[in-house]
Design a protein around this motif. Structure first.
Motif, mmCIF file in Angstrom:
data_model
loop_
_atom_site.group_PDB
_atom_site.id
_atom_site.type_symbol
_atom_site.label_atom_id
_atom_site.label_comp_id
_atom_site.label_asym_id
_atom_site.label_seq_id
_atom_site.Cartn_x
_atom_site.Cartn_y
_atom_site.Cartn_z
ATOM 1 N N ASP A 45 0.729 -1.007 0.125
ATOM 2 C CA ASP A 45 -0.089 -0.213 -0.131
ATOM 3 C C ASP A 45 0.962 1.362 -0.039
ATOM 4 O OD1 ASP A 45 -2.827 1.236 0.249
ATOM 5 O OD2 ASP A 45 -1.923 2.000 2.117
ATOM 6 N N TYR A 96 -5.743 5.767 -5.294
ATOM 7 C CA TYR A 96 -7.306 4.878 -5.812
ATOM 8 C C TYR A 96 -8.411 5.790 -5.531
ATOM 9 C CZ TYR A 96 -4.113 0.948 -5.914
ATOM 10 O OH TYR A 96 -2.997 -0.155 -6.138
ATOM 11 N N LYS A 137 -8.565 -3.477 -7.598
ATOM 12 C CA LYS A 137 -8.672 -2.286 -7.108
ATOM 13 C C LYS A 137 -9.761 -1.376 -7.648
ATOM 14 C CE LYS A 137 -5.901 -2.712 -3.255
ATOM 15 N NZ LYS A 137 -6.561 -2.734 -1.955
ATOM 16 N N ASP A 186 -4.338 2.943 -1.143
ATOM 17 C CA ASP A 186 -5.922 2.954 -1.275
ATOM 18 C C ASP A 186 -6.198 4.204 -0.840
ATOM 19 O OD1 ASP A 186 -5.826 0.367 -1.531
ATOM 20 O OD2 ASP A 186 -6.498 -0.292 0.473
#
Length: 404
Positions: free
Chosen positions: A113, A130, A151, A126
């Motif tokens: 991540d 994203y 994702k 994240d």
């Protein structure tokens, strides 16, 4: 084979024999992104790349002053600078930032991540990428198609993976009109869809012919055609141009050329590679593969059968070379990004949950020939490929209903 009157010039007999002679327009980032991602107006875009030590190398673009990193430097030159120097404005986009994550060292392994920006600040994929970007371009050493596809579905973005980027790919596989690529891929998809099974004959230098049988169960063929248009979350794999299946069963034998040049024969039962036997080269390479199969059998599960649909020169990178018409490839490992049932949790070790392509092409596997590829679909029997060349059936499909 007589020429096909209904085919475009890039599918002529001469260009099929010598794809390096095909004329391509200059690479145009606006044309590429505008075609692939229509609409782009109002989209926020970024670039992801990878390093073993991302924090220090991405800061102030320090990697540009270091030896190596050809993919990352090409990402900066063709995409980062291209976006900043007018492409974003022309396409009505904003953003254009570049971020780096830690290299996975495996095809389609999940990404950690942590990600770093060009100020050296650590962020979260994240939370900071994203969720905040509409279009994500991942230009990396190893493919990230599988993890980014997952994702994209979770966070709602679109994007493309372009691992292994080089000048040949920029000048050919990314210079084509992807509306045309999509049309050709759909013609071949319709020619192959709902196939019951495929057989591939491999001719070895010692005179043996190995046959691999892949049971497809009448499934709908899928295509990697490069278009990621509309609002639906999706990831394009570029260069594109492929028709593929997720095998339901497989058996028989096929040759394998390992990275060190060792040649082996793989035995397949119930969709799984169960052993490798030496043809020539290093027995230790064969032993290592057999040990891996014994330790984590999922690494030998066949997760894809693919056929190239484009006429492109050899680039030296499988991301393009597996898209060449007349080639085919198998892949082992995870296939959840292709609609299959093999997911990372099924592997004994995280580092084993890769998706690894095995490409059969003249430049890649000169030690053996694709003698013939055959399809069965109900009562229909068709030859698809002979000696790494598309057979009449595929050329008729590309020519349209009128045939050749």
């Amino acid at each position: 084979m007589p020429p096909c009157a209904n085919l475009p010039a890039y599918l002529s007999e001469e260009i099929l024999l010598h794809p390096e002679n095909r004329d391509f327009p200059p690479f145009d980032l606006v044309r590429l992104l505008g075609t692939v991602f229509k609409p782009t107006q109002g989209c926020r875009v970024c670039i992801l790349t990878d390093f073993d030590e991302p924090a220090g190398l991405i800061k102030d673009f320090n990697f540009l002053q270091q030896p190596g990193f050809p993919v990352q430097k090409k990402a900066h030159e063709a995409f980062y600078q291209g976006l900043k120097n007018g492409a974003m404005k022309s396409l009505g986009m904003s953003g254009g930032e570049m971020f780096a994550y830690k290299t996975t060292h495996g095809s389609n392994l999940d990404l950690e991540d942590e990600v770093w920006d060009t100020n050296g600040k650590q962020l979260s994929l994240d939370a900071d990428i994203y969720q905040k970007y509409d279009l994500i371009l991942c230009i990396s050493t190893f493919s990230a198609t599988a993890p980014l596809t997952a994702k994209a579905k979770e966070f709602g973005f679109r994007g493309a993976t372009l691992h292994g980027l080089n000048d040949i790919i920029l000048g050919s596989g990314l210079a084509v009109d992807y509306e045309d690529v999509s049309k050709d891929a759909e013609k071949l998809r319709l020619a192959l869809t709902k196939a019951d099974d495929i057989e591939i004959d491999f001719a070895l230098e010692d005179g043996r012919v190995l046959t691999a049988w892949l049971g497809l169960g009448g499934q709908e063929a899928q295509k990697s055609h490069g278009l990621c248009q509309g609002e639906k979350p999706d990831i394009a794999n570029l260069p594109a141009g492929e028709v593929y299946f997720v095998p339901k069963d497989a058996r028989g034998h096929f040759p394998m050329k390992y990275e060190d040049g060792t040649l082996g024969v793989l035995t397949v039962e119930n969709r799984n590679i169960i052993k490798s036997e030496l043809i020539s080269g290093n027995q230790a390479t064969i032993d290592a593969h057999n040990a891996r199969l014994a330790d984590d059998p999922m690494t030998g599960t066949l997760g894809e059968l693919g056929f190239g649909t484009q006429v492109l020169p050899v680039s030296g990178a499988d991301i393009q070379d597996e898209k060449v018409l007349g080639t085919c490839h198998l892949a082992t490992g995870r296939d959840d990004h292709l609609g299959g049932d093999i997911v990372p949790d099924m592997f004994k070790k995280h580092e084993n949950s890769t998706h690894d392509d095995i490409l059969f092409a003249p430049h890649k596997t000169p030690n053996f020939n694709i003698k013939q590829v055959r399809m069965k679909r109900g009562n229909q029997r068709e030859v698809l490929i002979e000696n790494f060349r598309p057979a009449r059936y595929l050329m008729d499909a590309l020519a349209g209903n009128g045939g050749c």
